[in-house]
Design an enzyme around this catalytic site. Structure first.
Site, PDB file in Angstrom:
ATOM      1  N   TYR A 154       3.733  38.704  41.128  1.00 50.52           N
ATOM      2  CA  TYR A 154       2.294  38.707  40.836  1.00 50.52           C
ATOM      3  C   TYR A 154       1.967  39.964  40.034  1.00 50.52           C
ATOM      4  CZ  TYR A 154      -2.610  37.543  41.469  1.00 50.52           C
ATOM      5  OH  TYR A 154      -3.910  37.173  41.249  1.00 50.52           O
ATOM      6  N   TYR A 179      -3.913  34.115  33.416  1.00 48.04           N
ATOM      7  CA  TYR A 179      -4.183  34.605  34.761  1.00 48.04           C
ATOM      8  C   TYR A 179      -4.871  33.509  35.553  1.00 48.04           C
ATOM      9  CZ  TYR A 179      -6.376  37.503  38.408  1.00 48.04           C
ATOM     10  OH  TYR A 179      -6.802  38.036  39.600  1.00 48.04           O
TER      11      TYR A 179
END
Lengths: 139, 408
Positions: B312, B363
């Site tokens: 992440y 994103y």
């Protein structure tokens, strides 16, 4: 003062709830206090209703030494908020009693703020209703 | 090295025996879907969610009527009730929502896997739809009069000082991380540069066709020191959907199943919503470390078995920090591992974020990372790593986190 507040705009004010009221009340009286377990004596911040060590609900409020060092920092090159003018620095202060506090520095240039710098608390009187604990360099 | 990592802090008191973990090998990802990624989708988040789910159902070779479970992000503005009506799903036997922003991505898979492993549902859709660039963009301070804060989020202790947006929260971790381990801007720059290389191989990436060098990184605008523009993820509009079922069912479907070896979550002491700054040491990420411990415990493998990783990456320092906490390298050595880029690019020791990640693909709160991890297992990535057996995805961090481990 290092953070240049734009007084024409509202400044984000803390939300005060039953767990944090004593902390913010003290700040308005220009005192920095931390929560202390009324049974085992463990200090904690941010305030919470229970001691994570002994689960006691007894709370005392201990005056802070107000002294500490800069633990981390960041400089805003662009303001995130209309109430504040960039550039400005946010610091993470480690107080001598071992607790950490987010704040700003006063009377210092952004680039002069260094990790490990010794600091002490001062109170920034923003409005009639709002003081905030800030820090200044100790020589 | 790994044994040392294990002994550092983990206490296994009370953790169940791995044989009790019903998810491993018995559950799988059978379908993935997505919309295009853009700065302005021009349509509603509900429509985006529907498109991604239709895409995933088709990818799996299922019929929409077979879907009987949905897992959403708590932050998602769409919901299962409207999706059932919009998509003509007949009945929904299982639905759940996962909290904490991007920390929810792999959590959705763990909820779905638990549901199919225990017979609550057969085909569960996990999804995220966000017009984050054109709609409610992060980093805009909500309300100027009073800080919008749930009492336990403690925003009141940070907002009045201007610590108001996600990059600034991560910047305080980043400054101290760089200080504690002598990390240089160039080392972080390599993370950004390699991910851009990977995006340039992926036509779906928002930065496809826009290469960047280390010089470009160093010259990029400082946002909140030490984070430059190229350290920050690309604000995006888009949606992703993932279908979880049992491995047995998945074998009869259209795609090679991505078998789930582990799907875990983690919260650790003194955590806050991205501002876990009150801990004794902030260059460590205890919830990430804990999730890692759980992942290796339930899956029975170790970091050296992982062939490809999607970490992440809302901000570039988070990749080396996670490498340390998941046990790929020793404490303080993540940034050194990334230096020069060789080890983390496709063909390297640990190829990372092979579609470009959040920094350069899009994103979508970790869900596009899961899609890429599945493609790596299937052998269909634009940045395909040779002979992938085991593929890792990690969830948002600095918040309650999650992770999954997939295998062929």
């Amino acid at each position: 003062m290092t953070v240049n507040y734009n007084k024409n705009e509202m400044i984000p004010a803390p939300v005060v709830d039953p767990d944090s009221k004593a902390f913010w009340d003290a700040v308005q009286n220009q005192e920095l206090v931390f929560q202390k377990c009324g049974d085992c004596g463990r200090l904690r911040h941010p305030p919470r209703p229970v001691c994570p060590k002994c689960r006691s609900l007894n709370i005392e409020w201990e005056p802070s030494s107000g002294k500490g060092t800069i633990y981390s920092k960041t400089i805003y090159r662009k303001s995130p908020h209309p109430g504040m003018k960039a550039p400005f620095t946010v610091v993470l202060v480690e107080l001598d009693e071992g607790l950490k506090l987010i704040s700003n520095m006063v009377d210092i240039k952004n680039d002069d703020i260094k990790i490990g710098m010794q600091v002490e608390v001062v109170f920034d009187n923003l409005t009639d209703d709002l003081n905030l604990p800030k820090f200044r360099k100790v020589d | 090295m790994f044994d040392q990592y294990l002994s550092r802090r983990y206490q296994k008191f009370g953790r169940p025996d791995p044989s009790a973990y019903l998810i491993k090998d018995k559950t799988a990802i059978a379908g993935i879907g997505a919309t295009e990624f853009s700065k302005n989708s021009g349509r509603s988040e509900l429509q985006m969610a529907c498109e991604a789910i239709i895409d995933a159902v088709e990818d799996a070779g299922l019929k929409m009527e077979q879907i009987d479970g949905l897992v959403k992000f708590a932050m998602d503005y769409t919901d299962e009730m409207h999706l059932v009506s919009a998509l003509g799903i007949k009945d929904l036997a299982f639905f759940a929502e996962c909290g904490w922003g991007g920390g929810a991505c792999c959590s959705t898979i763990s909820h779905a896997a638990a549901a199919v492993a225990t017979g609550m549902a057969k085909y569960v859709v996990c999804y995220r739809a966000m017009n984050e660039r054109s709609g409610r963009r992060y980093g805009r301070v909500p309300g100027v009069e009073t800080v919008m804060a749930a009492p336990n989020d403690h925003y009141g202790y940070i907002m009045p000082y201007g610590l108001a947006v996600p990059p600034s929260w991560v910047a305080l971790f980043g400054t101290r991380y760089m200080h504690d381990y002598n990390v240089t801007a160039e080392q972080l720059g390599w993370v950004s540069v390699v991910l851009r290389e990977h995006a340039c191989m992926n036509p779906e990436a928002m930065f496809y066709g826009v290469p960047a060098t280390l010089e470009d990184y160093m010259a990029s605008k400082m946002i909140v020191e030490p984070l430059r523009l190229y350290d920050c993820c690309v604000d995006s509009d888009g949606a992703c959907a993932i279908i979880v079922t049992t491995t047995e069912r998945a074998k009869d479907l259209k795609q090679t199943p991505a078998v789930i070896m582990g799907a875990v979550q983690g919260i650790a002491e003194q955590g806050e919503m991205m501002t876990s700054l009150y801990r004794p040491k902030i260059s460590l990420l205890p919830e990430v470390w804990y999730a890692g411990q759980e992942l290796w415990r339930v899956s029975g493998v170790t970091p050296k078995d992982v062939d490809v990783a999607q970490f992440y990456d809302a901000f570039s320092p988070l990749i080396p920090m996670q490498m340390e906490e998941y046990g790929f390298v020793e404490e303080g050595e993540g940034a050194l591992f990334c230096e020069g880029g060789e080890r983390i690019r496709i063909g390297g020791e640990l190829p990372c974020n092979t579609s470009g990640g959040h920094l350069s693909e899009a994103y979508i709160h970790g869900m596009n990372l899961i899609n890429e991890a599945v493609r790596q297992v299937r052998g269909t990535s634009t940045g395909q790593v040779d002979d992938v057996e085991i593929s890792l995805v990690t969830g948002g961090l600095g918040v309650p986190t999650s992770a999954i481990l997939l295998r062929r």
